[in-house]
Design a protein around this motif. Structure first.
Motif, PDB file in Angstrom:
ATOM      1  N   GLY A   1      17.400  23.248  89.000  1.00 56.50           N
ATOM      2  CA  GLY A   1      18.484  24.225  88.913  1.00 56.50           C
ATOM      3  C   GLY A   1      18.193  25.342  87.930  1.00 56.50           C
ATOM      4  N   GLY A   2      19.182  26.221  87.766  1.00 58.21           N
ATOM      5  CA  GLY A   2      19.102  27.273  86.769  1.00 58.21           C
ATOM      6  C   GLY A   2      18.296  28.489  87.142  1.00 58.21           C
ATOM      7  N   ALA A   3      17.886  28.611  88.409  1.00 55.54           N
ATOM      8  CA  ALA A   3      16.996  29.710  88.803  1.00 55.54           C
ATOM      9  C   ALA A   3      17.665  31.074  88.628  1.00 55.54           C
ATOM     10  CB  ALA A   3      16.548  29.527  90.249  1.00 55.54           C
ATOM     11  N   GLU A   4      18.942  31.172  88.988  1.00 56.12           N
ATOM     12  CA  GLU A   4      19.638  32.457  88.870  1.00 56.12           C
ATOM     13  C   GLU A   4      19.744  32.877  87.410  1.00 56.12           C
ATOM     14  OE1 GLU A   4      24.004  34.465  89.918  1.00 56.12           O
ATOM     15  OE2 GLU A   4      23.486  32.476  90.684  1.00 56.12           O
ATOM     16  N   LEU A   5      20.051  31.929  86.554  1.00 52.11           N
ATOM     17  CA  LEU A   5      20.166  32.236  85.134  1.00 52.11           C
ATOM     18  C   LEU A   5      18.810  32.601  84.545  1.00 52.11           C
ATOM     19  CD1 LEU A   5      21.931  32.486  82.675  1.00 52.11           C
ATOM     20  CD2 LEU A   5      21.908  29.994  82.438  1.00 52.11           C
ATOM     21  N   ARG A   6      17.764  31.879  84.943  1.00 51.38           N
ATOM     22  CA  ARG A   6      16.424  32.208  84.435  1.00 51.38           C
ATOM     23  C   ARG A   6      16.026  33.616  84.855  1.00 51.38           C
ATOM     24  NH1 ARG A   6      13.026  34.400  82.832  1.00 51.38           N
ATOM     25  NH2 ARG A   6      10.871  33.848  82.331  1.00 51.38           N
ATOM     26  N   ALA A   7      16.365  34.009  86.060  1.00 52.44           N
ATOM     27  CA  ALA A   7      16.021  35.342  86.544  1.00 52.44           C
ATOM     28  C   ALA A   7      16.744  36.427  85.751  1.00 52.44           C
ATOM     29  CB  ALA A   7      16.360  35.464  88.021  1.00 52.44           C
ATOM     30  N   ALA A   8      17.881  36.061  85.145  1.00 49.56           N
ATOM     31  CA  ALA A   8      18.661  37.045  84.379  1.00 49.56           C
ATOM     32  C   ALA A   8      18.163  37.200  82.949  1.00 49.56           C
ATOM     33  CB  ALA A   8      20.135  36.639  84.372  1.00 49.56           C
ATOM     34  N   LEU A   9      17.340  36.273  82.473  1.00 52.45           N
ATOM     35  CA  LEU A   9      16.871  36.343  81.083  1.00 52.45           C
ATOM     36  C   LEU A   9      15.901  37.499  80.910  1.00 52.45           C
ATOM     37  CD1 LEU A   9      16.207  32.608  80.099  1.00 52.45           C
ATOM     38  CD2 LEU A   9      18.297  33.963  79.824  1.00 52.45           C
ATOM     39  N   ARG A  10      16.093  38.254  79.837  1.00 58.97           N
ATOM     40  CA  ARG A  10      15.208  39.376  79.527  1.00 58.97           C
ATOM     41  C   ARG A  10      14.294  39.070  78.349  1.00 58.97           C
ATOM     42  NH1 ARG A  10      17.121  44.511  81.516  1.00 58.97           N
ATOM     43  NH2 ARG A  10      19.070  44.288  82.674  1.00 58.97           N
ATOM     44  N   GLY A  11      14.603  38.015  77.610  1.00 56.03           N
ATOM     45  CA  GLY A  11      13.805  37.712  76.431  1.00 56.03           C
ATOM     46  C   GLY A  11      14.044  36.315  75.919  1.00 56.03           C
ATOM     47  N   ASP A  12      13.522  36.052  74.744  1.00 56.94           N
ATOM     48  CA  ASP A  12      13.537  34.724  74.124  1.00 56.94           C
ATOM     49  C   ASP A  12      13.773  34.935  72.628  1.00 56.94           C
ATOM     50  OD1 ASP A  12      12.907  32.131  73.140  1.00 56.94           O
ATOM     51  OD2 ASP A  12      11.420  31.822  74.709  1.00 56.94           O
ATOM     52  N   CYS A  13      14.813  34.323  72.096  1.00 53.14           N
ATOM     53  CA  CYS A  13      15.207  34.562  70.700  1.00 53.14           C
ATOM     54  C   CYS A  13      14.539  33.625  69.690  1.00 53.14           C
ATOM     55  CB  CYS A  13      16.717  34.417  70.553  1.00 53.14           C
ATOM     56  SG  CYS A  13      17.693  35.614  71.463  1.00 53.14           S
ATOM     57  N   HIS A  14      13.655  32.748  70.129  1.00 49.04           N
ATOM     58  CA  HIS A  14      13.113  31.739  69.202  1.00 49.04           C
ATOM     59  C   HIS A  14      11.686  31.405  69.596  1.00 49.04           C
ATOM     60  CE1 HIS A  14      13.978  27.577  67.090  1.00 49.04           C
ATOM     61  NE2 HIS A  14      12.826  28.114  66.711  1.00 49.04           N
ATOM     62  N   THR A  15      10.715  32.028  68.921  1.00 51.72           N
ATOM     63  CA  THR A  15       9.295  31.774  69.188  1.00 51.72           C
ATOM     64  C   THR A  15       8.522  31.727  67.876  1.00 51.72           C
ATOM     65  OG1 THR A  15       8.577  34.102  69.348  1.00 51.72           O
ATOM     66  CG2 THR A  15       9.520  33.104  71.337  1.00 51.72           C
ATOM     67  N   HIS A  16       7.382  31.038  67.920  1.00 57.34           N
ATOM     68  CA  HIS A  16       6.549  30.879  66.723  1.00 57.34           C
ATOM     69  C   HIS A  16       5.111  31.305  67.010  1.00 57.34           C
ATOM     70  CE1 HIS A  16       9.598  28.552  64.482  1.00 57.34           C
ATOM     71  NE2 HIS A  16       9.936  28.102  65.686  1.00 57.34           N
ATOM     72  N   SER A  17       4.443  31.759  65.971  1.00 56.60           N
ATOM     73  CA  SER A  17       3.040  32.164  66.082  1.00 56.60           C
ATOM     74  C   SER A  17       2.207  31.381  65.077  1.00 56.60           C
ATOM     75  CB  SER A  17       2.906  33.667  65.793  1.00 56.60           C
ATOM     76  OG  SER A  17       3.053  33.921  64.399  1.00 56.60           O
ATOM     77  N   ASP A  18       0.911  31.698  65.010  1.00 55.65           N
ATOM     78  CA  ASP A  18       0.045  31.009  64.059  1.00 55.65           C
ATOM     79  C   ASP A  18       0.259  31.471  62.624  1.00 55.65           C
ATOM     80  OD1 ASP A  18      -1.148  33.507  64.234  1.00 55.65           O
ATOM     81  OD2 ASP A  18      -3.118  32.766  64.864  1.00 55.65           O
ATOM     82  N   TRP A  19       1.234  32.344  62.410  1.00 57.14           N
ATOM     83  CA  TRP A  19       1.617  32.672  61.036  1.00 57.14           C
ATOM     84  C   TRP A  19       2.342  31.496  60.384  1.00 57.14           C
ATOM     85  CZ3 TRP A  19       1.612  37.406  58.039  1.00 57.14           C
ATOM     86  CH2 TRP A  19       0.860  38.431  58.604  1.00 57.14           C
TER      87      TRP A  19
ATOM     88  N   VAL B   1      25.270  34.513  77.770  1.00 54.69           N
ATOM     89  CA  VAL B   1      23.948  34.234  77.206  1.00 54.69           C
ATOM     90  C   VAL B   1      23.362  35.524  76.645  1.00 54.69           C
ATOM     91  CG1 VAL B   1      21.625  33.381  77.714  1.00 54.69           C
ATOM     92  CG2 VAL B   1      23.613  32.339  78.834  1.00 54.69           C
ATOM     93  N   ILE B   2      23.092  35.557  75.350  1.00 54.77           N
ATOM     94  CA  ILE B   2      22.708  36.826  74.713  1.00 54.77           C
ATOM     95  C   ILE B   2      21.323  37.293  75.129  1.00 54.77           C
ATOM     96  CG2 ILE B   2      24.220  36.409  72.742  1.00 54.77           C
ATOM     97  CD1 ILE B   2      21.718  35.794  71.061  1.00 54.77           C
ATOM     98  N   ASN B   3      20.444  36.387  75.567  1.00 54.08           N
ATOM     99  CA  ASN B   3      19.129  36.876  75.965  1.00 54.08           C
ATOM    100  C   ASN B   3      19.040  37.278  77.433  1.00 54.08           C
ATOM    101  OD1 ASN B   3      19.374  34.015  75.628  1.00 54.08           O
ATOM    102  ND2 ASN B   3      17.178  33.737  75.799  1.00 54.08           N
ATOM    103  N   THR B   4      20.200  37.499  78.059  1.00 52.28           N
ATOM    104  CA  THR B   4      20.230  38.241  79.316  1.00 52.28           C
ATOM    105  C   THR B   4      20.383  39.736  79.030  1.00 52.28           C
ATOM    106  OG1 THR B   4      22.643  38.079  79.562  1.00 52.28           O
ATOM    107  CG2 THR B   4      21.307  36.314  80.541  1.00 52.28           C
ATOM    108  N   ARG B   5      20.532  40.103  77.761  1.00 54.28           N
ATOM    109  CA  ARG B   5      20.757  41.504  77.390  1.00 54.28           C
ATOM    110  C   ARG B   5      19.435  42.228  77.161  1.00 54.28           C
ATOM    111  NH1 ARG B   5      25.190  40.131  72.633  1.00 54.28           N
ATOM    112  NH2 ARG B   5      26.652  38.960  73.958  1.00 54.28           N
ATOM    113  N   THR B   6      19.462  43.547  77.328  1.00 57.21           N
ATOM    114  CA  THR B   6      18.320  44.343  76.905  1.00 57.21           C
ATOM    115  C   THR B   6      18.186  44.237  75.396  1.00 57.21           C
ATOM    116  OG1 THR B   6      19.611  46.357  76.546  1.00 57.21           O
ATOM    117  CG2 THR B   6      18.742  45.980  78.781  1.00 57.21           C
ATOM    118  N   ALA B   7      17.036  44.597  74.872  1.00 56.69           N
ATOM    119  CA  ALA B   7      16.845  44.557  73.420  1.00 56.69           C
ATOM    120  C   ALA B   7      17.848  45.458  72.720  1.00 56.69           C
ATOM    121  CB  ALA B   7      15.416  44.969  73.071  1.00 56.69           C
ATOM    122  N   ASP B   8      18.083  46.644  73.263  1.00 58.21           N
ATOM    123  CA  ASP B   8      19.036  47.572  72.643  1.00 58.21           C
ATOM    124  C   ASP B   8      20.441  46.983  72.615  1.00 58.21           C
ATOM    125  OD1 ASP B   8      17.097  49.448  72.158  1.00 58.21           O
ATOM    126  OD2 ASP B   8      17.591  50.708  73.895  1.00 58.21           O
ATOM    127  N   ALA B   9      20.837  46.360  73.728  1.00 58.23           N
ATOM    128  CA  ALA B   9      22.178  45.772  73.791  1.00 58.23           C
ATOM    129  C   ALA B   9      22.285  44.573  72.843  1.00 58.23           C
ATOM    130  CB  ALA B   9      22.502  45.347  75.219  1.00 58.23           C
TER     131      ALA B   9
END
Length: 336
Positions: free
Chosen positions: A90-108, A319-327
């Motif tokens: 499930g969740g395909a419609e919602l996944r298609a609406a996501l524009r970004g991800d608010c929680h990611t980590h790097s090698d820092w 869901v806030i990560n369906t928004r553009t970065a500006d929004a």
């Protein structure tokens, strides 16, 4: 098929499957070795059977390189693609609406890849932006960022944003919620970041009244934008029970202060559980469906969170990560 692309694709699928970091790094090292070869040398080494003489190239990676260079999809990659399939039903419609991800980590901090690789993987998934949220200093086991290191990271992000435009890396942090609810970074730095995810990483078995007060204090902090993996539970490998707190009080505070409740999509977390997601929805909370990715392939874990959100009746506009970065940034600014 390009051998470098094939090796990187294999690394992504291994990360998505949660394979051991050393196994993933073997393919990334091989990709870096091949990418650095001068023109014509790869073909020469394939023809002469000397691929394995290169640093970081073993039997498996050499086979992948040769099969890709010959124009086909390497058998190793084919097996991974077939085994991966669709992560959830499930969740395909919602996944298609996501524009970004608010929680990611790097090698820092405790991620396995540079910021650029995380961003490039996000672009390949169709994202318009990601928030880079490496850990704060007191989480030493995760190589948390001191104020000085965070300052330097902000400089690198600014440079990458010029190179990767229109894709945008939002500055951020996963800041530790201390025992008294204070945040583990300076007020000045927190005020300069785009996205602040606040999470508990210590004393998870604190008594309910104290944990409730701890979370309420953090949620009331004007710098906090997202409450991360709120119960701290683990559901696979070595299970860990949920932290105990007054969920009605905490989610009511999130709704009051405009703090999004994270739907953490890591397969070992899937936090919070459905009953709490439903409660948060009924209390008027907004949500952030986040991968909590520590490697590029893990960015593709968001469907796990999308399926759970759909099951609990959470719509894309909540869901806030369906928004553009500006929004997204405008909404955060309006809260303060």
């Amino acid at each position: 098929m390009d051998p470098v692309a094939a090796l990187k694709q294999i690394a992504l699928f291994l990360e998505r499957a949660g394979e051991h970091t050393q196994k993933v790094r073997a393919f990334r090292r091989a990709a870096a070795t091949v990418a650095a070869l001068p023109g014509g040398e790869l073909d020469l080494r394939i023809d002469t059977g000397t691929l394995r003489n290169l640093p970081g190239i073993g039997d498996t990676t050499a086979t992948v390189i040769a099969e890709a260079a010959a124009g086909g999809e390497p058998a190793y990659l084919t097996r991974l693609v077939e085994a991966a399939g669709k992560p959830v039903a499930g969740g395909a419609e919602l996944r298609a609406a996501l524009r970004g991800d608010c929680h990611t980590h790097s090698d820092w901090s405790d991620g396995g890849s540079p910021i650029r690789e995380m961003a490039e993987a996000a672009i390949s998934l169709g994202h318009e932006w990601i928030a880079l949220t490496d850990h704060s200093p007191r989480l030493r086991i995760a190589n948390g960022l001191s104020a000085d290191r965070l300052e330097r990271q902000l400089e690198e992000v600014a440079e990458l944003n010029v190179e990767l435009a229109p894709f945008l890396i939002l500055t951020g942090i996963e800041v530790d919620i201390l025992l008294d609810g204070a945040l583990d970074q300076s007020e000045d730095l927190l005020s300069r970041l785009d996205v602040v995810v606040a999470s508990v990483h210590s004393k998870l078995r604190m008594p309910e009244p104290e944990m409730t007060e701890r979370l309420l204090t953090a949620v009331a902090n004007p710098h906090v934008d997202v409450l991360g993996h709120c119960t701290g539970r683990l559901v696979t490998k070595k299970p860990r029970p949920e932290s105990e707190f007054d969920a009605h009080a905490v989610f009511s505070a999130c709704a009051e202060h405009g703090v999004a409740v994270e739907i953490n999509a890591r397969p070992e977390r899937l936090d919070p559980p459905r009953r709490l997601l439903t409660l948060a929805k009924d209390l008027g909370c907004t949500f952030a469906i986040n991968s909590d990715a520590h490697a590029p392939g893990q960015l593709d874990w968001q469907p796990y969170g999308c399926e759970r959100a759909e099951e609990c009746g959470i719509s894309p506009d909540q869901v806030i990560n369906t928004r553009t970065a500006d929004a997204l940034l405008a909404g955060i600014a309006a809260r303060n």
